[in-house]
Design a protein around this motif. Structure first.
Motif, PDB file in Angstrom:
ATOM      1  N   GLU A 206       0.824  -1.009  -0.006  1.00  0.00           N
ATOM      2  CA  GLU A 206      -0.104   0.035  -0.111  1.00  0.00           C
ATOM      3  C   GLU A 206       0.872   1.202   0.102  1.00  0.00           C
ATOM      4  O   GLU A 206       0.475   2.358  -0.770  1.00  0.00           O
ATOM      5  CB  GLU A 206      -0.904  -0.043   1.385  1.00  0.00           C
ATOM      6  CG  GLU A 206      -2.084  -1.263   1.180  1.00  0.00           C
ATOM      7  CD  GLU A 206      -2.874  -0.773   0.118  1.00  0.00           C
ATOM      8  OE1 GLU A 206      -3.441   0.332  -0.002  1.00  0.00           O
ATOM      9  OE2 GLU A 206      -3.426  -1.628  -0.849  1.00  0.00           O
TER      10      GLU A 206
ATOM     11  N   ARG B 155       0.740   3.873  -2.958  1.00  0.00           N
ATOM     12  CA  ARG B 155       0.255   5.206  -2.902  1.00  0.00           C
ATOM     13  C   ARG B 155       1.402   6.244  -3.328  1.00  0.00           C
ATOM     14  O   ARG B 155       1.066   7.399  -3.985  1.00  0.00           O
ATOM     15  CB  ARG B 155       0.081   5.501  -1.347  1.00  0.00           C
ATOM     16  CG  ARG B 155      -1.276   4.875  -0.954  1.00  0.00           C
ATOM     17  CD  ARG B 155      -1.390   5.516   0.416  1.00  0.00           C
ATOM     18  NE  ARG B 155      -2.423   4.516   1.221  1.00  0.00           N
ATOM     19  CZ  ARG B 155      -2.816   4.559   2.418  1.00  0.00           C
ATOM     20  NH1 ARG B 155      -2.371   5.704   3.126  1.00  0.00           N
ATOM     21  NH2 ARG B 155      -3.806   4.023   2.980  1.00  0.00           N
TER      22      ARG B 155
ATOM     23  N   ARG C 239       0.843   6.913  -7.331  1.00  0.00           N
ATOM     24  CA  ARG C 239      -0.361   7.737  -7.578  1.00  0.00           C
ATOM     25  C   ARG C 239       0.107   8.883  -8.095  1.00  0.00           C
ATOM     26  O   ARG C 239       0.838   9.936  -7.478  1.00  0.00           O
ATOM     27  CB  ARG C 239      -1.352   7.637  -6.536  1.00  0.00           C
ATOM     28  CG  ARG C 239      -2.064   6.441  -6.305  1.00  0.00           C
ATOM     29  CD  ARG C 239      -3.215   6.459  -5.303  1.00  0.00           C
ATOM     30  NE  ARG C 239      -3.982   7.612  -5.567  1.00  0.00           N
ATOM     31  CZ  ARG C 239      -5.200   7.616  -4.887  1.00  0.00           C
ATOM     32  NH1 ARG C 239      -5.421   6.561  -3.910  1.00  0.00           N
ATOM     33  NH2 ARG C 239      -6.028   8.512  -4.918  1.00  0.00           N
TER      34      ARG C 239
ATOM     35  N   ARG D 215      -0.078  12.265  -5.986  1.00  0.00           N
ATOM     36  CA  ARG D 215       0.812  12.215  -4.782  1.00  0.00           C
ATOM     37  C   ARG D 215       2.042  12.727  -5.442  1.00  0.00           C
ATOM     38  O   ARG D 215       2.880  12.955  -4.719  1.00  0.00           O
ATOM     39  CB  ARG D 215       1.064  11.083  -4.115  1.00  0.00           C
ATOM     40  CG  ARG D 215      -0.412  10.673  -3.196  1.00  0.00           C
ATOM     41  CD  ARG D 215       0.409   9.518  -2.233  1.00  0.00           C
ATOM     42  NE  ARG D 215       1.465   9.601  -1.632  1.00  0.00           N
ATOM     43  CZ  ARG D 215       1.562  10.191  -0.483  1.00  0.00           C
ATOM     44  NH1 ARG D 215       0.432  10.833   0.100  1.00  0.00           N
ATOM     45  NH2 ARG D 215       2.760  10.442   0.097  1.00  0.00           N
TER      46      ARG D 215
END
Length: 524
Positions: free
Chosen positions: A108, A112, A115, A118
């Motif tokens: 995870e 993240r 992405r 981000r």
């Protein structure tokens, strides 16, 4: 001498179970679980621990569900090296549950950080790693049910069958002249595999779960539950769709397999392709096989080896399931917050012929709860997904006692001479159960604790609060702003499309931008 208890989690929420018990300067933890649900709730996992790990003498673990054990790797990574006492079955399950949790944390964090939204942000660090998880598992020490042991000087403890999942226990603690019972998670009547919950009686204080404290399930036998499952299978496969079941890898998956294997052997369902798409569930099933001779409802047979059941291992095989129709797909996680279930939802939620069947509790703010409550569109891994599939629930698979069963369990543990604490329940559930417990005169005082509260416990008298909780957490215990954002983002294009004039759409977008800027520029 008195005993004190501190609530570090699962107070007015259903995850993050962690109680600290202190007697004469000795401290033990009852569970050390992960917070699960919204991003705001998950952020609690990244806060500093509310206690110094060096001051903890031992951990007594009720069972291997992640909301009860999932912060043990963080505890170990921060220096805890004491024993983690639990049943032998929990020791075996813990190896796989913690390793999987560590891999999820690493995955995870990586996902993240990849992405696009981000880009430029500071890297997201995993809460802990798989190596931390294995360090924690090696601290596990087995102890049998009904066997007294001393986790720390001046404290003695024994475990009682909780009837919840394989190896699950309620925890009795004596120290400082005080006797308490921590229910942990209590199983319902007619639970597959396990006998009814047990425990002593005549406690000074009881800490009882309240997950289903505000609801009563229709009483169904195992046979009636199977009939409900038959109806969902026949209806979905008759439409040519997939029956997608988000299921907790531990216990819920194995109960479903027991029922499917039984129904298939009795030719009450047609030949169906059943895929268990969860490496963790597959490993947990191996532990069930190890203890199968002691499980109820199996007659000592390996029901998990039925020829209709296929265990999916690698990710490529999992992705190939996306091309199937007319299959039963069981995948974790049970609340749709992580794992392979998410890509099955991506491919099946838009299909009118498919069914999403919930068979377990969906915490407030979780993706599973949002779908279950009737959302028309959801966001999954940054993608906007329409919900056209049938959304159904069978709550008789729950591993938690309902309201009347909880009242019965508390009554059987009585008389309670001090206080009854209701934790591990969303606020409304705990308050409703508390009102009923008060009306039933189950204890001189009924307390709905908050995270951060500490109580002094003495024999035969109500508990005294000696530290207040964290009122700042009340607003994040169900939905948070990210749930609202996901709702807005998933419906924004459709709502703009209802504005017929293109110039008016641009004006609406500009107005939204002005509102957002005004809040960003406003002084706190």
């Amino acid at each position: 001498m008195a005993m004190t208890i501190s609530f570090h989690g699962a107070a007015r929420t259903v995850t993050g179970s962690c109680l600290e018990v202190e007697v004469g300067g000795r401290r033990i933890l009852l569970d050390c679980g992960l917070f699960q649900g919204t991003r705001s709730i998950e952020a609690l996992n990244h806060e500093p621990l509310a206690f110094d790990p060096a001051t903890i003498d031992a951990v007594v673990l009720s069972h291997a569900h992640i909301d009860h054990c999932g912060l043990l790797p963080k505890l170990a990574a921060q220096g805890y090296a004491g024993p983690i006492w639990c049943t032998p079955e929990t020791v075996d399950l813990l190896e796989y549950m913690l390793a999987d949790a560590g891999r999820i944390q690493e995955y995870e964090a990586e996902r993240r950080n990849r992405r696009r939204d981000r880009a430029g942000d500071d890297p997201f660090e995993p809460l802990y790693t798989e190596a931390d998880a294995m360090t924690a598992w090696r601290l596990a020490r087995p102890v049998m049910l009904d066997e007294w042991f001393a986790p720390a000087d001046g404290i003695r403890t024994r475990l009682w069958n909780a009837g919840h999942i394989l190896g699950a226990a309620s925890i009795e603690v004596e120290g400082g002249g005080v006797r308490i019972m921590y229910s942990a998670d209590i199983g319902p009547d007619n639970k597959a595999f396990l006998p009814q919950p047990q425990g002593g009686a005549g406690f000074d204080h009881i800490i009882c779960e309240a997950t289903y404290g505000d609801r009563a399930r229709t009483r169904v036998s195992m046979e009636q539950r199977r009939e409900l499952l038959v109806a969902e299978i026949d209806e979905t496969l008759g439409r040519g769709g997939n029956l997608v079941i988000p299921a907790f890898a531990l216990e819920r998956t194995q109960e479903l397999l027991l029922d499917i294997a039984t129904l298939s052997s009795q030719e009450r369902i047609g030949p169906a392709m059943v895929f268990v798409d969860s490496p963790l569930a597959n490993r947990a099933t191996g532990v069930f096989r190890k203890y199968v001779r002691g499980l109820q409802d199996t007659a000592g047979r390996d029901v998990f080896a039925h020829p209709s059941i296929h265990y999916v291992q690698d990710a490529s095989e999992s992705m190939r399931l996306n091309s199937l129709s007319g299959a039963i797909i069981i995948a974790a996680s049970g609340m749709c917050e992580a794992g392979r279930i998410r890509h099955h939802l991506l491919h099946n939620l838009p299909r009118r012929e498919s069914t999403i069947l919930f068979v377990g509790f969906q915490a407030g703010g979780s993706l599973g709860r949002v779908i279950q409550e009737g959302a028309k569109r959801v966001r999954i891994s940054g993608q906007d997904v329409a919900v056209r599939a049938q959304v159904r629930s069978i709550d008789s698979y729950s591993a938690h006692a309902d309201q009347s069963e909880l009242i019965d369990w508390m009554r059987d543990r009585g008389p309670i001479s001090g206080s009854l604490f209701l934790d591990h329940g969303e606020e409304q559930a705990a308050l409703e159960l508390g009102r009923l417990a008060t009306a039933e005169h189950l204890a001189p005082s009924v307390i709905i604790p908050e995270i951060g509260e500490r109580y002094e416990l003495q024999a035969g008298t109500p508990a005294k609060r000696i530290a207040t909780g964290r009122p700042d957490l009340r607003r994040v215990m169900a939905r948070d702003w990210q749930n609202d954002y996901a709702d807005l983002a998933s419906s924004l294009k459709q709502r703009l499309g209802r504005i017929g004039d293109p110039d008016a759409r641009r004006e609406a977008i500009a107005a939204m931008q002005r509102v957002l800027d005004s809040y960003a520029e406003a002084k706190p």
